[in-house]
Design an enzyme around this catalytic site. Structure first.
Site: not given
Ligand code: BG6
Length: 479
Positions: A175, A377
């Site tokens: 991320e 995810e």
């Protein structure tokens, strides 16, 4: 059949939230080891050093370090084709600056990878998932210094060489766009904040975006290096992708949603996939007084180090509105003007649940980049109830996952090249935003609680059996 034959079904974790063993076998202290636990309403704290009166959930987490064989056996029983985990930088280079790596740290990942290979589970390795050596934060102010680029590349060189031929899929930074949020300061960039609340850290946009630039350069260098070490490596970016909808069809709301989606969700992927800064970023930098020192050499490095595939996390969508009276979304990690969507439900931790948004995201991303996509995810954090007989019934999790998988299937039918799906926190682990255990994502329950108690026993939830059937039928049986 929508899902391709070799589709990578599996689960995902991160060392700082799962591994524990924070000071074993020569591991150094990571920034994440200095963040206390918290709750949905009480923010975590960043401390300068480990203090006796606080609980630091990364220190034991759910103890993959001592349970990896058992956990991997469970993943195999569920039928996983892939397992995403992160290598903890501080296990390999405890301070980040050593000339030689810590052999014991490497041996641990040798064993994990070997164990996975026995069950033909494909490793998907995150090189840096919020695990910056604390020493680098203190000495260099983290990624705000260019010094970190070469230290990171040295670390990559060590693990690429060691796991050549054994690991194919790599993600350079988890991320990476967390750096665009205030919460990314310490966790994602290692910027030295001193003792403070995890939410609302000292704000310095100039420093944050320079640090992010250094990560872009490091990522691009790692891609080039990786390909020179093993031409079969597939090296991806990893973006927290949150589509923004306009709250109304007022053109001002539409524009705001586009601008926020650009700078939060699209910007980093644009740099890492296309190899240069997108036009809209310059305007944002100018308006916010941000000046980034991008050298000619940096530009060449970015252009040469484009990623092979686009990996992302998907949990929620947000709406954007100019109207200040509209309900602001309460999720603790998100900045900007995000407001609640009246057509969607939200989780207990304020995530707007939006399966159709995943199909929209997949189409948008594939349209923009035309490279393989991987969802690394997705999942729902929820309270689970461990019954006296040891069973855990979690129909809400099954429903969440089922609805998202249905939309993945539709996106594949739309023509999107989706190659894998690893559900987040496949085994219960510590929440990154709140530091809780109570916010569970797993299909495998771990007996560990917010006060640090629990015997760490693993138990299969109802969702485990459901997911097993999904994988066995390659996504055909979702009921
Ligand atoms: C992503 C991170 O932000 O979302 C994970 O990559 C994190 O580290 C996950 O755990 C879920 O967020 P949270 O705060 O519920 O743990």
């Amino acid at each position: 059949m929508a899902f391709p034959k070799n589709f990578l079904w599996g689960g995902a974790t991160a060392a700082n939230q799962y591994e524990g063993g924070f000071n074993e076998d020569g591991k150094g202290l990571a920034c994440a080891d200095l963040i206390t636990n918290g709750t949905h309403s009480t923010p975590r704290k960043i401390t300068e050093y480990i203090e006796d009166n606080y609980l630091y959930p990364s220190h034991e987490a759910t103890d993959f370090y001592h349970h990896y064989k058992e956990d991997i056996r469970l993943f195999a029983e569920c039928g996983f084709k892939a397992f995403r985990f992160s290598i903890n930088w501080t296990r390999i280079y405890p301070l980040g600056i050593e000339a030689e790596p810590n052999e014991k740290g490497l041996q641990f990942y040798d064993e994990v990878i070997e164990e996975l290979s026995q069950y033909q589970i494909e490793p998907v390795v995150t090189i840096a998932h919020f695990d910056i050596p604390a020493y680098l934060s203190e000495k260099y102010d983290g990624w705000s210094s260019r010094e970190l680029i070469d230290l990171y590349v040295k670390y990559c060189s060590t693990i690429f060489t060691r796991y050549k031929g054994k690991v194919k899929y790599w993600l350079t930074f988890n991320e990476i766009n967390t750096a665009t949020l205030n919460i990314g300061n310490f966790l994602s960039l290692g910027i030295h904040t001193g003792a403070c609340d995890f939410i609302n850290q000292p704000e310095d946009l100039q420093k944050r975006y320079c640090a992010l630039h250094h990560q872009f350069v490091a990522s691009a260098k790692a891609v080039e290096l990786g390909h020179s070490i093993d031409e079969n490596f597939q090296i991806g970016c990893m973006i927290s992708y949150m589509p923004r909808y306009p709250y109304t069809c007022k053109p001002e709301d539409v524009l705001l949603a586009k601008q926020e989606e650009n700078m939060h969700s699209k910007f980093c992927g644009d740099v890492q996939v296309k190899g240069e800064y997108p036009y809209y970023a310059w305007n944002y930098f100018e308006k916010n007084g941000i000046q980034i020192d991008i050298t000619e050499e940096d530009k060449q490095i970015l252009a040469k180090g484009c990623v092979d595939f686009y990996a992302f996390s998907y949990y929620l969508t947000l709406c954007c509105s100019h109207d200040k009276s509209v309900d602001k979304n309460g999720h603790s990690m998100i900045g900007g003007s995000g407001v609640n969507n009246p057509y969607l439900e939200q989780s207990k931790w304020n995530m707007m649940i939006d399966p159709v948004g995943l199909r929209i995201a997949l189409n948008d991303l594939y349209d923009r980049y035309q490279i393989p996509l991987m969802i690394v995810e997705n999942g729902i954090g929820a309270h689970d109830n461990l019954e006296e007989n040891g069973e855990i019934h979690d129909p809400y999790r099954i429903e969440y996952l089922r609805k998202h998988i249905e939309q993945m299937e539709k996106a594949i039918e739309d023509g999107v090249d989706l190659i894998g799906y690893t559900i987040w926190g496949c085994v219960d682990l510590v929440s990154a935003s709140t530091g809780e255990m109570a916010k569970r994502y797993g299909i495998i329950h771990v007996d560990k609680y917010d006060d640090g108690t629990g015997d760490l026993q693993r138990r299969k939830k109802d969702s485990f059996y459901w997911y097993k059937n999904v994988i066995a039928s390659n996504g055909l049986e979702l009921s």
